[in-house]
Scaffold this active site. Structure first.
Site, short mmCIF file in Angstrom:
data_model
loop_
_atom_site.label_atom_id
_atom_site.label_comp_id
_atom_site.label_asym_id
_atom_site.label_seq_id
_atom_site.Cartn_x
_atom_site.Cartn_y
_atom_site.Cartn_z
N GLN A 10 25.39 56.76 8.53
CA GLN A 10 26.55 56.10 9.18
C GLN A 10 26.82 54.41 9.10
O GLN A 10 26.38 53.73 9.14
CB GLN A 10 25.90 56.66 10.34
CG GLN A 10 25.87 56.46 11.87
CD GLN A 10 24.05 57.46 12.82
OE1 GLN A 10 24.15 58.10 11.96
NE2 GLN A 10 24.09 57.14 14.09
N SER A 95 21.40 56.46 3.47
CA SER A 95 20.82 57.34 4.85
C SER A 95 20.80 58.94 4.62
O SER A 95 20.20 59.75 3.94
CB SER A 95 20.72 56.98 6.20
OG SER A 95 20.72 57.24 6.98
N LEU A 96 21.83 59.59 5.81
CA LEU A 96 21.86 60.42 5.94
C LEU A 96 23.10 61.12 4.38
O LEU A 96 23.33 61.92 4.11
CB LEU A 96 22.94 61.06 7.68
CG LEU A 96 24.22 59.90 7.22
CD1 LEU A 96 25.58 61.74 6.75
CD2 LEU A 96 24.98 60.01 8.78
N ARG A 120 18.66 66.93 12.30
CA ARG A 120 18.26 65.69 12.62
C ARG A 120 19.01 64.02 13.46
O ARG A 120 17.79 63.29 13.63
CB ARG A 120 18.86 64.70 11.16
CG ARG A 120 18.25 63.17 10.56
CD ARG A 120 18.65 63.32 8.59
NE ARG A 120 18.13 61.99 8.14
CZ ARG A 120 18.67 60.74 8.22
NH1 ARG A 120 19.57 60.76 8.93
NH2 ARG A 120 18.11 59.77 7.76
N HIS A 204 15.46 54.28 10.95
CA HIS A 204 14.45 53.71 9.79
C HIS A 204 13.23 52.93 9.86
O HIS A 204 13.11 51.77 9.41
CB HIS A 204 15.18 53.65 8.80
CG HIS A 204 16.40 54.05 8.52
ND1 HIS A 204 15.42 55.72 7.74
CD2 HIS A 204 17.83 54.63 8.49
CE1 HIS A 204 16.81 56.08 6.85
NE2 HIS A 204 17.82 56.01 7.79
N GLN A 253 11.68 59.29 4.63
CA GLN A 253 13.12 58.16 4.73
C GLN A 253 13.07 58.74 6.25
O GLN A 253 13.74 57.33 6.07
CB GLN A 253 13.92 59.70 4.38
CG GLN A 253 15.12 58.66 3.97
CD GLN A 253 16.57 59.31 4.15
OE1 GLN A 253 17.11 60.51 5.17
NE2 GLN A 253 17.20 59.52 3.09
#
Length: 313
Positions: A10, A95-96, A120, A204, A253
């Site tokens: 992102q 991340s993603l 998500r 996170h 995660q």
């Protein structure tokens, strides 16, 4: 093979991403159509002709960035006649982007990846009411110093180091008041800069536990295959290839720190000398050069980039 493909997270999104590639490549066009069908949403129209604010919504950003990355992957495979597993030794994503990495090596189907990322994004947004959480970039101090800063800033609230992106570039996350305190403490400790980030939720960090719980249920019902290449996981900063391990790490995660600096270091220790960023933007290329100047880092997002890459094989 001394090459790794990496996939952005992102912050790399922009209106128009993937449009040129979809016009130039049937393989890319089919990716966007499949993602639109999987989500029952014209995500591609939003990506190419929509408003920045709508694209920035987490539930749109996450599948959109994955679709762009997978359009690059499928076009590369179509044009070169080779699979990602023939062109690299490892994959990783920020991340993603870890979902994009897993999709690129067959751990998830494209449709399942799109649906998981839509959920998500929605789950992350639901986890914390708007305005209660925040994230901030702390530029200058080492990761260890930022750990001291967030501990001091917490004062009974949540404040953690969420993204260890590179030396001197750490993102903190948690309750808004605690994050704002962290910025002031960092400045007092000589940070070059501390700034709130334009995000809709504090990713996170432990405040995301409700989202982690939702992803645990979703992943339990999703087919996960053994990936064709090892995936360097955000949580471990080390390779993983076991489907059960992948599932557990993706749940973890959601609340855990993205150990990107260590992940790139892990790539170097595995003998990787070339990193190719597949998808929107060049953020991970820039971080790779900061982390290890010996690494070659290039991005691939348009047809000309893919053609150059194939010529150099």
């Amino acid at each position: 093979m001394t090459r790794a493909f990496v996939f952005p997270g992102q912050g790399s999104q922009f209106i128009g991403m993937g449009k040129e590639l979809a016009q130039a490549s049937e393989a890319a066009k089919l990716v966007f159509e499949e993602v639109d069908d999987a989500l029952s949403q014209s995500l591609s129209k939003l990506m190419w002709d929509g408003e920045e604010d709508e694209l920035r919504l987490t539930e749109n950003t996450q599948p959109a960035l994955m679709a762009t990355s997978m359009a690059v992957v499928r076009t590369l495979e179509s044009e070169s006649g080779k699979k990602i597993a023939d062109l690299a030794s490892h994959v990783a994503g920020h991340s993603l982007g870890e979902y994009s990495a897993l999709a690129s090596v067959g751990a998830f189907s494209l449709a399942d990846t799109a649906r998981l990322l839509k959920l998500r994004g929605q789950a992350m947004q639901r986890a914390v009411p708007v305005g209660e959480g925040a994230m901030a970039a702390i530029l200058g101090p080492s990761f260890d110093t930022v750990l001291e800063i967030v501990e001091e800033a917490s004062q009974g609230e949540v404040c953690v180091a969420a993204n260890d992106n590179a030396d001197g570039q750490v993102v903190v996350s948690g309750h808004k008041g605690a994050v704002e305190r962290a910025i002031e403490i960092a400045k007092a400790k000589g940070a070059k800069r501390g700034m709130l980030l334009p995000v809709s939720a504090p990713f996170h960090c432990p405040l995301m536990q409700p989202a982690a719980d939702e992803m645990r249920y979703a992943l339990a019902d999703t087919q996960i295959n053994e990936p064709a290449l090892p995936v360097i996981a955000n949580v471990l900063a080390a390779p993983v290839g076991n489907p059960d391990g992948i599932k557990n790490l993706l749940v973890e995660q959601v609340t855990a720190s993205v150990r990107w600096r260590e992940s790139v270091g892990s790539m170097s220790s595995l003998g990787i000398t070339e990193i190719v960023e597949a998808g929107a933007g060049k953020v991970l290329c820039g971080l790779a050069r900061r982390i290890d100047k010996s690494l070659s880092a290039t991005n691939m997002q348009e047809m000309a980039d893919i053609e150059r890459f194939i010529e150099d094989l």
